[in-house]
Every structure is written in C-alpha cells, then in structure tokens.
Design a protein around this motif. Structure first.
Motif, short mmCIF file in Angstrom:
data_model
loop_
_atom_site.label_atom_id
_atom_site.label_comp_id
_atom_site.label_asym_id
_atom_site.label_seq_id
_atom_site.Cartn_x
_atom_site.Cartn_y
_atom_site.Cartn_z
N VAL A 58 0.70 -1.04 0.15
CA VAL A 58 0.24 -0.12 -0.31
C VAL A 58 0.70 1.19 0.00
N ILE A 59 1.92 1.55 0.89
CA ILE A 59 2.60 2.65 1.52
C ILE A 59 3.89 1.65 0.84
N PRO A 60 4.87 2.13 0.34
CA PRO A 60 6.20 1.47 0.34
C PRO A 60 7.43 1.79 1.76
N GLY A 61 8.19 1.24 2.03
CA GLY A 61 8.52 1.65 3.21
C GLY A 61 10.04 2.42 3.01
N PRO A 62 10.75 3.22 3.48
CA PRO A 62 11.98 3.46 2.79
C PRO A 62 13.24 2.69 2.27
N GLN A 63 12.66 1.56 2.63
CA GLN A 63 13.78 0.53 2.15
C GLN A 63 13.35 -0.05 0.73
N GLY A 64 12.57 -0.20 0.28
CA GLY A 64 11.20 -0.26 -1.01
C GLY A 64 11.32 1.24 -2.55
N LEU A 65 11.55 2.27 -0.70
CA LEU A 65 11.36 3.29 -1.97
C LEU A 65 12.86 3.49 -2.51
N SER A 66 14.13 3.53 -1.08
CA SER A 66 15.40 3.62 -2.17
C SER A 66 15.93 2.71 -2.90
#
Length: 249
Positions: free
Chosen positions: A33-41
């Motif tokens: 639903v909302i990506p975390g910092p690791q997924g975003l990086s």
C-alpha cells in the motif's frame, strides 16, 4: 534564488513523504500500500535515470507549449484590447473555448492528431493559455493615460506604440503571469501523457499506477518538482534580465 527554490521544494517533499510514512506505521499498512524506506530506495536505484529522461522529455514539450501559448495570448490580447466587434468576438470565442474541460476535449485531440508530440503540445498550450490571455487582455486594455495622451495630441500614436507603452508600464505583472503559467504548461503536458501518450513522465506515472507501485510515483513526483523548480528559476532570471534591458533602454 535557485538554492532557495530547491530548498523550499525539498522541504515540502520531505514533509509530505514523512507524513505518508507516519500514516503507514500508525495504521500498520503493508509495503504494497505504502512503500517503506528500503523499498523506496530500491525503486530509486532502479528507475531514477529512466524517470529523469522521461521528465526531461515532458519538460521540453511543456516549454515549447508554453512559448506557443504566450505567443497566442499576445496576439489575441492585442486584438482583444480593441473596443470593436473584432475585439469582442475574439474575447467571447476565447472564453467559450475555455469552458470545455480539457479532459473532455483531449480524446478528440488524440483521435485527430494521434498520441505523438503534437497532441501533447496542443494540450499543454491550451491549459496555460487562458490565464495568460486574461492577464494580457486586462493589461493591454488599460490605458496609460498620461503617456498615451502626449502621443495622441502630437499625432504620433500608433497601435504598436500603444502596445509597447502598456507592456512597459506593466512589465512586472506580465513577468509574474508568464512565470506562473509555466507550471500549468507542465501540468497540461503530464495530463496529456497520462491520458493517452506513449512517452514522458505522465505515461510512466500511468504505468506505475496500473502496477499499484506508489514508490515509482513518489520518485516521479520528486523529479517533476526538481525540474519544474529549475525551469521556473530560469524563467524568473530571464524576466529579470528583460526588465533591466527595458529600463536601461
């Protein structure tokens, strides 16, 4: 000026991203639903370069569309300033055309012109054209009585001189309007790409939404904001140089 504008955008972006992550962890939403910092990086490392060139593609179309809209607004504004049948007709036609939402008109444009650059240019120009036109007509229709009276009495007044006088006296307003409408050109191009185009950052955002990949959308929004900030700063600088040139002249 450039550093300030970039810092302002980064502050807004970071606040928005922080709020999104706060909602994610408070509501315990999954990374889907909302990506975390690791997924975003990870997404940044995968698509940053591609999205950068997509944004540059979109920006190039937006710049050309903006130039077209400024030229059209100038021509129509010069005609529309007249208290005559032609001036009234031009203003009424411009107002009526703007009454149709671009979402309703865009499919017709794509059917007639295809999904190439010409359709994106037209939609970008149409979206930022109307606010420019309103300002241009308002500025060019307002007499600068003291200066114009002198030239009228001496018999040296012409429509070109009249336009020059009114533009010179309202240079700051014109510069502000032109810079402000530049963001609408960018919005118009992205909307066109989102609806039916096959390239540009709007098209990439549409693909990301089909994939339900919010992290790609966030990367795209970051690049759009940075590039738009740079473009607006350049426009403000050009406007400043033009105003100085007119003052010295």
């Amino acid at each position: 000026m450039l550093h300030r504008r970039i810092l302002q955008f980064l502050l807004i972006y970071v606040l928005g991203l922080t709020s999104l992550l706060f909602i994610k962890y408070v509501l315990k939403l999954s990374d889907y639903v909302i990506p975390g910092p690791q997924g975003l990086s990870h997404t940044v490392s995968c698509v940053f370069v591609k999205y950068f060139f997509d944004v540059m593609n979109t920006l190039s179309v937006a710049v050309i569309g903006h130039i077209i809209s400024v030229c059209l607004a100038t021509i129509v504004g010069i005609i529309g300033r007249l208290n005559s049948w032609a001036g009234s007709f031009v203003k009424v036609a411009a107002y009526n055309i703007q009454a149709y939402p671009i979402v309703a008109v865009a499919p017709i444009i794509f059917i007639l012109m295809g999904d190439g650059i010409s359709s994106r240019l037209l939609i970008a120009a149409v979206i930022c054209y109307f606010p420019l036109l309103l300002s241009f007509i308002g500025i060019l229709s307002e007499p600068v009585r003291d200066i114009e009276h002198f030239y009228e009495v001496t018999g040296r007044m012409s429509w070109r001189l009249q336009v020059k006088i009114r533009v010179f006296e309202n240079m700051n307003k014109l510069a502000t309007v032109i810079v402000g409408s530049a963001t609408l050109a960018m919005v118009g191009t992205i909307v066109a790409e989102f609806i039916a185009a096959d390239s540009g950052i709007g098209y990439s955002i549409r693909i990301a939404l089909y994939q339900s990949d919010l992290s790609k959308v966030l990367v795209a929004l970051f690049l759009i904001g940075i590039c738009t900030s740079l473009w607006l700063t350049c426009l403000e600088r050009i406007g400043y140089l033009i105003q100085n040139h007119f003052r010295k002249g």
